[in-house]
Design an enzyme around this catalytic site. Structure first.
Site, PDB file in Angstrom:
ATOM      1  N   ARG A  68      66.975 -51.903-100.234  1.00  0.00           N
ATOM      2  CA  ARG A  68      66.271 -52.042-101.403  1.00  0.00           C
ATOM      3  C   ARG A  68      65.127 -53.551-101.016  1.00  0.00           C
ATOM      4  O   ARG A  68      65.988 -54.619-100.751  1.00  0.00           O
ATOM      5  CB  ARG A  68      67.352 -52.732-103.048  1.00  0.00           C
ATOM      6  N   HIS A  77      61.182 -45.024 -99.560  1.00  0.00           N
ATOM      7  CA  HIS A  77      61.884 -44.668 -99.365  1.00  0.00           C
ATOM      8  C   HIS A  77      62.284 -43.050 -99.902  1.00  0.00           C
ATOM      9  O   HIS A  77      62.813 -42.573-100.304  1.00  0.00           O
ATOM     10  CB  HIS A  77      61.864 -45.225-101.062  1.00  0.00           C
ATOM     11  N   LEU A  78      62.871 -43.514 -98.179  1.00  0.00           N
ATOM     12  CA  LEU A  78      62.726 -41.657 -97.319  1.00  0.00           C
ATOM     13  C   LEU A  78      64.121 -41.867 -97.572  1.00  0.00           C
ATOM     14  O   LEU A  78      64.690 -40.647 -97.082  1.00  0.00           O
ATOM     15  CB  LEU A  78      62.200 -41.409 -96.878  1.00  0.00           C
ATOM     16  N   GLU A 122      56.886 -50.040-106.250  1.00  0.00           N
ATOM     17  CA  GLU A 122      57.391 -49.162-105.425  1.00  0.00           C
ATOM     18  C   GLU A 122      56.465 -47.797-106.294  1.00  0.00           C
ATOM     19  O   GLU A 122      56.985 -48.737-107.352  1.00  0.00           O
ATOM     20  CB  GLU A 122      58.123 -48.938-105.024  1.00  0.00           C
TER      21      GLU A 122
END
Ligand SMILES: NC(=O)C1=CN([C@@H]2O[C@H](COP(=O)(O)OP(=O)(O)OC[C@H]3O[C@@H](n4cnc5c(N)ncnc54)[C@H](O)[C@@H]3O)[C@@H](O)[C@H]2O)C=CC1
Ligand SMILES: O=C(O)CCC(=O)C(=O)O
Length: 524
Positions: free
Chosen positions: A229, A276-277, A258
Site C-alpha cells: 500500500r 497497482h497491478l 492513486e
C-alpha cells in the site's frame, strides 16, 4: 428485490453467483453515477477505486454489506460501517499468488534493470554496459509483514537461493523455523537486508513505517519494494534517499495517492513503477470476484459470511454447530425486548454445558441484536450490537457456569430494568429444537417461535377457559399452550401460541378478564 451495486471493475464471470439470483438487480455503474438508486442499494461491491466513507454510507440507508474484491480494506471506513451495522467482507486469499508473483517480477526487474533496458532497446540503442544488474542469489531479502503474501514471497526467495529475514510482530519462532527464515526485529531487517519488501496492511502503525529515520538504518545500496500500500514507505523520504544514493533503487506498485499524477519519484531512472497491478491477473480477478459474490449471496440467503472484517470468522462446520444457539439467542433477545417495556441498565448472559465450547461472544451479540432490533429505530445486528449497548448505557456481561439445570446446554439471561429484574433461560435439544424452560422464576417449556401470548395470572379455576373463549369467539386458533405455577392458587403464567397475532382490541379484552395480571404479545 435486492439492489446490488458493483461500482468498480470486477470480473463479470466471477459475479455469476449474483447474476443467478432471481430476486436481485445487479447494477454495474460507478457509485457517483446519477442513475444509481443509492437509497435502495443493499450490497456494494468494490475494488480499491471506490472510497466507501461515512458520507457515502449516509446516502445509502439500505446498505447492509460492503464487499471488497481484494484484500486491503483501507478504502472503506470499517469503523463507520460497524457503527451502522454494515458487514464488511473481503476476499483475503484470492489474489495472494498474483500479488506475490508481481512483487517477485518487480524485484527481478529492478535488480536487472529490465524496464529501462527494454525502453532503451525500443529507442534503437544497444547499451549493454549501462544495464549491469545484481543477482538475487546469495542476497538477504528483508520482508516486513509475513502474512499470506509475505509467506509466498519468502518461499520464492528461498527457491532463488536468498536468505530471508522477517519482521512481523505476530510471527512465532516455531513458524519461522519451519519456513527456514530468520525472524527478528524491524532493526534487524533494516540493518541486514540487501532488498526490503513491505507486505503489511496500511494502518496508522504501518503508515510511514519506512521513513527518514528507519531508512537511515538500512545498508547503503539497499533496494526497496512496495507492492502493498502506498504510504507504508514514505514517498518524500524515499525520494531523498534515492537522490542521495543511499537507496540503489525502488520498485513501486502502489502510491500515497492513486493515480499518483506528477510524482517526484518518477524522475529517477532507478525507480520502476506499475499502476497497482499486483492483483491484476485473470486468475486473481476471477477468484476475488467469485469469493465476494458468493459471500453477498450467502448474506441474502441468511447464511454466515465467512470473511467478514467486523464479525468473527467462522468456518461452515463451526457455523453449523453454532446455528441453533444463534437462533435461540436471537429469539431470547427478541422475547425479552417485547416483555421489558422500561429502561434497561444491564444484560448479563450465562452459558453452560456444550454451548460454552462455541463462540459465545457471537451468541451474546446475536442476543443483543434480537433485543435492540425491537427497541430502536436503527439497523442492529451482530456487527454493531455491542456498540449499540454501549451507546445506550447498557452494561453487557458474559459468564460461563457449570450449572446446566439438568439440560445439556443452557443460555440464561438476566436483565436489570429500571423497575424490576427479568430472567429467562433457554436450551437447545437435539432433534427437538429450541425451548424456553424458565421465565421470571417459573419453570415452563415452550418453543420460542410464532405469535405468542405470555400471560401472568392468578392460579384459579376458570382463567384458562375464559382466555380460550375470548380467542375462540374471535376465531383465533390456539396451537399450543403451557402453564407454570409456583404454588396452588398463587401467581402463574401461561404461554399460548396462536395461529395469528391479536390486534390491540383483543389484547385489551384479555387484559380486562378477572385474575389476569398482565399480558405480553410476543411476535417472533
Ligand atoms: N498491490 C496489490 O495489488 C495488492 C496489495 N495487497 C496489500 O498487501 C497487504 C498484505 O496482504 P496479505 O499478505 O494478504 O495480508 P495478511 O493479513 O495475510 O498479512 C499482513 C501481515 O502484516 C503483519 N503486520 C501487521 N502490522 C505489522 C507491522 N506494524 N509490522 C510488521 N508486520 C505487520 C501481520 O501480522 C500479517 O502477518 C494487504 O493489506 C494489501 O494492502 C494485497 C493484494 C494485492
Ligand atoms: O483491486 C485491486 O486490483 C487491488 C488489489 C489490492 O490492492 C488488494 O487486494 O488489497
Amino acid at each position: 428485490m435486492h439492489y446490488i451495486l458493483v461500482s468498480d471493475a470486477i470480473s463479470e464471470e466471477g459475479l455469476a453467483p449474483l447474476l443467478e439470483m432471481e430476486d436481485a438487480e445487479i447494477i454495474q455503474k460507478r457509485v457517483d453515477d446519477p442513475e444509481v438508486p443509492l437509497d435502495k442499494i443493499e450490497a456494494l461491491l468494490v475494488r480499491s477505486a471506490t472510497k466507501v466513507d461515512e458520507e457515502l454510507m449516509e446516502k445509502m440507508p439500505s446498505l447492509k454489506i460492503i464487499a471488497r474484491a481484494g484484500v486491503g480494506v483501507d478504502n472503506i471506513d470499517v469503523q463507520a460501517a460497524t457503527k451502522r451495522g454494515i458487514i464488511v467482507v473481503n476476499a483475503p486469499d484470492g489474489n495472494t499468488i498474483s500479488a506475490a508473483e508481481h512483487t517477485f517480477a518487480m524485484m527481478a526487474s529492478l535488480m536487472r534493470n529490465i524496464p529501462q533496458a527494454h525502453q532503451s532497446v525500443k529507442n534503437l540503442e544497444w547499451k549493454r554496459n549501462a544495464f549491469v544488474g545484481t543477482e538475487l542469489y546469495g542476497k538477504t531479502l528483508g520482508i516486513i509483514g509475513l502474512g499470506r503474501i509475505g509467506s509466498e514471497i519468502a518461499k520464492r526467495a528461498k527457491a532463488f537461493g536468498m536468505s530471508v529475514h522477517v519482521f512481523d510482530p505476530f510471527l512465532t519462532k516455531e513458524r519461522a523455523q519451519q519456513m527456514g527464515i530468520i525472524s527478528g526485529s524491524l532493526d534487524d531487517v533494516l540493518m541486514n537486508a540487501d532488498i526490503i519488501t513491505v507486505h503489511t496492511p496500511l494502518t496508522p502503525k504501518t503508515k510511514g513505517l519506512l521513513n527518514e529515520q528507519t531508512l537511515s538504518k538500512t545498508k547503503k545500496g539497499v533496494f526497496l519494494l512496495n507492492c502493498a500500500r502506498g504510504g507504508i514507505i514514505d514517498e518524500k523520504a524515499l525520494a531523498k534517499f534515492i537522490a542521495n544514493g543511499h537507496v540503489a533503487g525502488a520498485a513501486l506498485d502502489v502510491f500515497e495517492t492513486e493515480p499518483p499524477g506528477e510524482n517526484p519519484l518518477f524522475k529517477f531512472d532507478n525507480v520502476i513503477v506499475t499502476p497497482h497491478l499486483g492483483a491484476s491477473t485473470k486468475e486473481a480477478q476471477l477468484n476475488v470476484a467469485t469469493q465476494v459474490a458468493k459471500e453477498v449471496k450467502m448474506y441474502f440467503e441468511d447464511k454466515p459470511v465467512l470473511n467478514s472484517i467486523n464479525l468473527p470468522a467462522m468456518s461452515k462446520d463451526i457455523y453449523e454447530k453454532i446455528r441453533p444457539f444463534h437462533h435461540l439467542a436471537k429469539q431470547i433477545g427478541s422475547m425479552l425486548s417485547q416483555c421489558v417495556k422500561e429502561g434497561v441498565n444491564e444484560i448479563s448472559v450465562t452459558y453452560s454445558g456444550s454451548v460454552v465450547d462455541l463462540e459465545t461472544t457471537y451468541l451474546t451479540k446475536a442476543l443483543l441484536s434480537g433485543f435492540f432490533k425491537n427497541r430502536i429505530d436503527a439497523n442492529v445486528n451482530e456487527v454493531n450490537a455491542m456498540l449499540t449497548a454501549k451507546e445506550r448505557g447498557v452494561t453487557v456481561g458474559e459468564k460461563i457456569s457449570s450449572n446446566t439445570f439438568g439440560y445439556s446446554n443452557c443460555i440464561s439471561v438476566m436483565i436489570k430494568g429500571d423497575i424490576r429484574n427479568y430472567s429467562i433461560r433457554g436450551t437447545f435439544i437435539e432433534n427437538y429444537g429450541p425451548r424456553i424452560v424458565y421465565i421470571n422464576d417459573f419453570n415452563i417449556d415452550f418453543f420460542p417461535d410464532g405469535n405468542l401470548l405470555y400471560i401472568q395470572h392468578i392460579d384459579r379455576p376458570g382463567v384458562i377457559g375464559r382466555v380460550g373463549k375470548i380467542l375462540g369467539d374471535h376465531h383465533i386458533n390456539i396451537a399450543t399452550m403451557q402453564v407454570g405455577r409456583k404454588e396452588v392458587g398463587g401467581e402463574a403464567i401461561m404461554i399460548l401460541s396462536c395461529d395469528k397475532p391479536l390486534d390491540d382490541e383483543k389484547v385489551k379484552l384479555l387484559q380486562e378478564l378477572d385474575d389476569i395480571v398482565s399480558i405480553n404479545q410476543i411476535i417472533l
